[in-house]
Design an enzyme around this catalytic site. Sequence first.
Site, PDB file in Angstrom:
ATOM      1  CG  ASP A  47      -2.148  -0.896   1.010  1.00  0.00           C
ATOM      2  OD1 ASP A  47      -2.343  -1.393  -0.110  1.00  0.00           O
ATOM      3  OD2 ASP A  47      -2.894  -1.095   1.981  1.00  0.00           O
ATOM      4  CB  ALA A 159      -5.149   3.191   6.826  1.00  0.00           C
TER       5      ALA A 159
END
Length: 258
Positions: A47, A159
């Site tokens: 990511d 996140a």
Amino acid sequence: MDSAQTPRVAFLASASPDAQEALHALVAEHGQHEPGEAEVLCALGGDGFMLQTLHRHGALGKPVYGMKLGGVGFLMNQYRQEDLIERLRAAEPSVLRPLEMIAQTESGASVGSLAYNEVSLLRQTRQAAHLSIELNGKLRLEELICDGVLVSTPAGSTAYNFSAQGPIMPLGASVIALTPIAAFRPRRWRGALLKAQTEVRFRVLDPYKRPVSATADSHEVRDVVDVVIRESQDRVVTLLFDPEHNLEERILSEQFVV
């Protein structure tokens, strides 16, 4: 993706050995194009590398298909060398609009940056940060005493925002999350869900004794005194996902993990 012809692909890879090995194998099989000449960008890594790719090449407006060759791959598809072109043709798009941060520093500098996941403000020393919060020019919280605070997009809500006890938001909801990090006063304040068009302004109330940094994804600005965050009006990016692993399904699945 046009199924009548083979798309021009720009392969981009993180520095990890696995990603570099995959890069060489895919380029040998499919060839390589410059990002500006390609129809799709293929990001190989985790990511973090996907966010780096979006920051570096997002202005091109090319769709990005990621394959996981890193530690975290929420924004990535599973890596598989075979059938790449068929996967690209069948991929489903997720359109993301980043946040735009404009930070004023104690020295008088003005720094702008984009955030596809979140903008976070954090204390720089052992002293808790003292911040005020304005929404669309109206003072909403006179003083927040905390370790920090963040504003998250739906794509970034799983996140840092989720780790800070913030809500997970579905794509397309046109909302952003305002989430405190270890709030001391008001002790029970849990943050807020806001319309995506809301302009959020943080003022650092004691920047010399209690300095604060602001970070848009991985771009950090130290010693800020004023930070304005709003949804970008002129930047959108499109991520491509395999149908069985589209981003909307991943965000939904995160809410039913036990």
